[in-house]
Design a protein around this motif. Structure first.
Motif, PDB file in Angstrom:
ATOM      1  N   MET A 170       0.814  -1.201   0.000  1.00 54.74           N
ATOM      2  CA  MET A 170       0.000   0.000   0.000  1.00 54.74           C
ATOM      3  C   MET A 170       0.856   1.264   0.000  1.00 54.74           C
ATOM      4  O   MET A 170       0.536   2.225  -0.679  1.00 54.74           O
ATOM      5  N   LEU A 171       1.904   1.257   0.791  1.00 53.83           N
ATOM      6  CA  LEU A 171       2.774   2.433   0.833  1.00 53.83           C
ATOM      7  C   LEU A 171       3.664   2.513  -0.399  1.00 53.83           C
ATOM      8  O   LEU A 171       4.046   3.594  -0.819  1.00 53.83           O
ATOM      9  N   GLY A 172       4.010   1.360  -0.951  1.00 59.82           N
ATOM     10  CA  GLY A 172       4.866   1.349  -2.128  1.00 59.82           C
ATOM     11  C   GLY A 172       6.329   1.123  -1.816  1.00 59.82           C
ATOM     12  O   GLY A 172       7.197   1.649  -2.496  1.00 59.82           O
ATOM     13  N   VAL A 173       6.603   0.319  -0.806  1.00 60.64           N
ATOM     14  CA  VAL A 173       7.996   0.041  -0.447  1.00 60.64           C
ATOM     15  C   VAL A 173       8.434  -1.286  -1.102  1.00 60.64           C
ATOM     16  O   VAL A 173       7.659  -2.230  -1.163  1.00 60.64           O
ATOM     17  N   PRO A 174       9.662  -1.338  -1.596  1.00 63.04           N
ATOM     18  CA  PRO A 174      10.138  -2.549  -2.272  1.00 63.04           C
ATOM     19  C   PRO A 174      10.332  -3.722  -1.313  1.00 63.04           C
ATOM     20  O   PRO A 174      10.899  -3.564  -0.234  1.00 63.04           O
ATOM     21  N   ARG A 175       9.888  -4.877  -1.740  1.00 62.87           N
ATOM     22  CA  ARG A 175      10.038  -6.092  -0.918  1.00 62.87           C
ATOM     23  C   ARG A 175      11.502  -6.429  -0.648  1.00 62.87           C
ATOM     24  O   ARG A 175      11.826  -6.975   0.388  1.00 62.87           O
ATOM     25  N   THR A 232       2.992   6.228  -8.814  1.00 68.13           N
ATOM     26  CA  THR A 232       2.929   4.789  -9.093  1.00 68.13           C
ATOM     27  C   THR A 232       1.696   4.132  -8.470  1.00 68.13           C
ATOM     28  O   THR A 232       1.628   2.916  -8.391  1.00 68.13           O
ATOM     29  N   GLY A 233       0.734   4.940  -7.993  1.00 69.23           N
ATOM     30  CA  GLY A 233      -0.518   4.390  -7.487  1.00 69.23           C
ATOM     31  C   GLY A 233      -0.462   3.912  -6.045  1.00 69.23           C
ATOM     32  O   GLY A 233      -1.335   3.168  -5.607  1.00 69.23           O
ATOM     33  N   ASP A 234       0.536   4.297  -5.287  1.00 75.69           N
ATOM     34  CA  ASP A 234       0.628   3.891  -3.892  1.00 75.69           C
ATOM     35  C   ASP A 234       0.447   5.111  -2.989  1.00 75.69           C
ATOM     36  O   ASP A 234       0.326   6.234  -3.464  1.00 75.69           O
ATOM     37  N   MET A 235       0.430   4.883  -1.683  1.00 73.11           N
ATOM     38  CA  MET A 235       0.192   5.972  -0.736  1.00 73.11           C
ATOM     39  C   MET A 235       1.323   7.000  -0.722  1.00 73.11           C
ATOM     40  O   MET A 235       1.068   8.183  -0.547  1.00 73.11           O
ATOM     41  N   LEU A 236       2.556   6.548  -0.882  1.00 71.31           N
ATOM     42  CA  LEU A 236       3.659   7.508  -0.938  1.00 71.31           C
ATOM     43  C   LEU A 236       3.505   8.435  -2.144  1.00 71.31           C
ATOM     44  O   LEU A 236       3.694   9.647  -2.038  1.00 71.31           O
ATOM     45  N   SER A 237       3.144   7.856  -3.283  1.00 70.63           N
ATOM     46  CA  SER A 237       2.922   8.664  -4.486  1.00 70.63           C
ATOM     47  C   SER A 237       1.791   9.660  -4.281  1.00 70.63           C
ATOM     48  O   SER A 237       1.906  10.833  -4.660  1.00 70.63           O
ATOM     49  N   ASP A 238       0.704   9.169  -3.702  1.00 74.26           N
ATOM     50  CA  ASP A 238      -0.441  10.055  -3.461  1.00 74.26           C
ATOM     51  C   ASP A 238      -0.061  11.203  -2.540  1.00 74.26           C
ATOM     52  O   ASP A 238      -0.465  12.343  -2.758  1.00 74.26           O
ATOM     53  N   SER A 239       0.709  10.908  -1.518  1.00 71.74           N
ATOM     54  CA  SER A 239       1.095  11.944  -0.560  1.00 71.74           C
ATOM     55  C   SER A 239       2.001  12.996  -1.186  1.00 71.74           C
ATOM     56  O   SER A 239       1.795  14.191  -0.991  1.00 71.74           O
ATOM     57  N   ILE A 240       2.994  12.562  -1.930  1.00 70.14           N
ATOM     58  CA  ILE A 240       3.981  13.502  -2.476  1.00 70.14           C
ATOM     59  C   ILE A 240       3.409  14.284  -3.657  1.00 70.14           C
ATOM     60  O   ILE A 240       3.878  15.373  -3.971  1.00 70.14           O
ATOM     61  N   ASN A 241       2.385  13.732  -4.309  1.00 73.32           N
ATOM     62  CA  ASN A 241       1.799  14.381  -5.478  1.00 73.32           C
ATOM     63  C   ASN A 241       0.441  15.011  -5.181  1.00 73.32           C
ATOM     64  O   ASN A 241      -0.325  15.285  -6.112  1.00 73.32           O
ATOM     65  N   ALA A 253       7.134  12.165   6.778  1.00 72.99           N
ATOM     66  CA  ALA A 253       7.966  11.170   7.460  1.00 72.99           C
ATOM     67  C   ALA A 253       7.236  10.597   8.665  1.00 72.99           C
ATOM     68  O   ALA A 253       7.170   9.374   8.839  1.00 72.99           O
ATOM     69  N   SER A 254       6.671  11.451   9.499  1.00 73.58           N
ATOM     70  CA  SER A 254       5.977  10.989  10.712  1.00 73.58           C
ATOM     71  C   SER A 254       4.792  10.100  10.382  1.00 73.58           C
ATOM     72  O   SER A 254       4.606   9.035  10.985  1.00 73.58           O
ATOM     73  N   THR A 255       3.995  10.528   9.418  1.00 70.05           N
ATOM     74  CA  THR A 255       2.797   9.773   9.055  1.00 70.05           C
ATOM     75  C   THR A 255       3.146   8.427   8.445  1.00 70.05           C
ATOM     76  O   THR A 255       2.568   7.403   8.810  1.00 70.05           O
ATOM     77  N   THR A 256       4.100   8.429   7.518  1.00 73.12           N
ATOM     78  CA  THR A 256       4.435   7.166   6.859  1.00 73.12           C
ATOM     79  C   THR A 256       5.137   6.193   7.799  1.00 73.12           C
ATOM     80  O   THR A 256       4.896   4.987   7.718  1.00 73.12           O
ATOM     81  N   VAL A 257       5.966   6.700   8.704  1.00 70.62           N
ATOM     82  CA  VAL A 257       6.590   5.811   9.695  1.00 70.62           C
ATOM     83  C   VAL A 257       5.507   5.180  10.569  1.00 70.62           C
ATOM     84  O   VAL A 257       5.517   3.970  10.810  1.00 70.62           O
ATOM     85  N   LEU A 258       4.568   5.977  11.035  1.00 68.13           N
ATOM     86  CA  LEU A 258       3.477   5.453  11.862  1.00 68.13           C
ATOM     87  C   LEU A 258       2.686   4.397  11.102  1.00 68.13           C
ATOM     88  O   LEU A 258       2.433   3.298  11.627  1.00 68.13           O
ATOM     89  N   LEU A 259       2.300   4.697   9.872  1.00 72.08           N
ATOM     90  CA  LEU A 259       1.535   3.732   9.072  1.00 72.08           C
ATOM     91  C   LEU A 259       2.331   2.459   8.825  1.00 72.08           C
ATOM     92  O   LEU A 259       1.801   1.352   8.934  1.00 72.08           O
ATOM     93  N   GLY A 276       1.209  -0.985  10.540  1.00 74.47           N
ATOM     94  CA  GLY A 276       0.760  -2.026   9.612  1.00 74.47           C
ATOM     95  C   GLY A 276       1.642  -3.256   9.636  1.00 74.47           C
ATOM     96  O   GLY A 276       1.163  -4.391   9.656  1.00 74.47           O
ATOM     97  N   HIS A 277       2.940  -3.065   9.661  1.00 73.73           N
ATOM     98  CA  HIS A 277       3.881  -4.185   9.657  1.00 73.73           C
ATOM     99  C   HIS A 277       3.821  -4.954  10.972  1.00 73.73           C
ATOM    100  O   HIS A 277       3.661  -6.170  10.998  1.00 73.73           O
ATOM    101  N   GLU A 278       3.942  -4.234  12.059  1.00 67.59           N
ATOM    102  CA  GLU A 278       4.031  -4.879  13.364  1.00 67.59           C
ATOM    103  C   GLU A 278       2.740  -5.609  13.728  1.00 67.59           C
ATOM    104  O   GLU A 278       2.777  -6.730  14.217  1.00 67.59           O
ATOM    105  N   THR A 279       1.604  -4.995  13.474  1.00 70.18           N
ATOM    106  CA  THR A 279       0.349  -5.655  13.825  1.00 70.18           C
ATOM    107  C   THR A 279       0.116  -6.890  12.970  1.00 70.18           C
ATOM    108  O   THR A 279      -0.352  -7.912  13.472  1.00 70.18           O
TER     109      THR A 279
END
Length: 130
Positions: A1-6, A61-70, A84-90, A94-97
């Motif tokens: 969802m955020l658009g981070v590479p695996r 690229t259709g992910d949340m990072l793209s939406d935020s920056i654009n 930075a704060s919002t994406t780190v929290l998300l 999301g990962h930990e839970t």
């Protein structure tokens, strides 16, 4: 969802482990080392995520990072610190839970072998809802 590479998952695991450890209240009386590592991990993860977002500026690229920056609306657009704060929290939430939910589900099934046997015998017991 955020658009981070695996392929960077080893980085995410280390960062989230440090962040969560820094937030954990345990029997250790001096948490200075954990606090410092947690703060550094939050900063590094934030810089990494903002860097990914910047790569997508003008090239979504259709992910949340793209939406935020654009974001075209300046009233809604986030500053770099907010991004930075919002994406780190998300990311951490999301990962930990998700990791903990899966781990606790497996642990629960291992602690209740009769239920695990029932599930193996009838996989239809798993409900797939969307």
């Amino acid at each position: 969802m955020l658009g981070v590479p695996r392929e960077d998952k080893h980085l995410f695991h280390a960062w989230t482990a440090a962040i969560v450890a820094g937030a954990d209240i345990g029997p250790v009386s001096d948490t200075t080392e954990w606090d410092c590592a947690s703060r550094q991990a939050r900063q590094e993860l934030g810089q990494y995520l903002v860097g990914l977002a910047e790569q997508r500026r003008g090239r979504p690229t259709g992910d949340m990072l793209s939406d935020s920056i654009n974001e075209p609306d300046p009233a809604v657009r986030r500053t770099e610190v907010e991004l930075a704060s919002t994406t780190v929290l998300l990311f951490v939430a999301g990962h930990e839970t998700t990791v903990n939910l899966i781990a606790n589900g497996v642990l629960t099934l291992l602690r209740h072998p009769d239920e695990l046997s029932r599930l193996r015998a009838d996989p239809g017991l798993l409900r797939h809802e969307r």
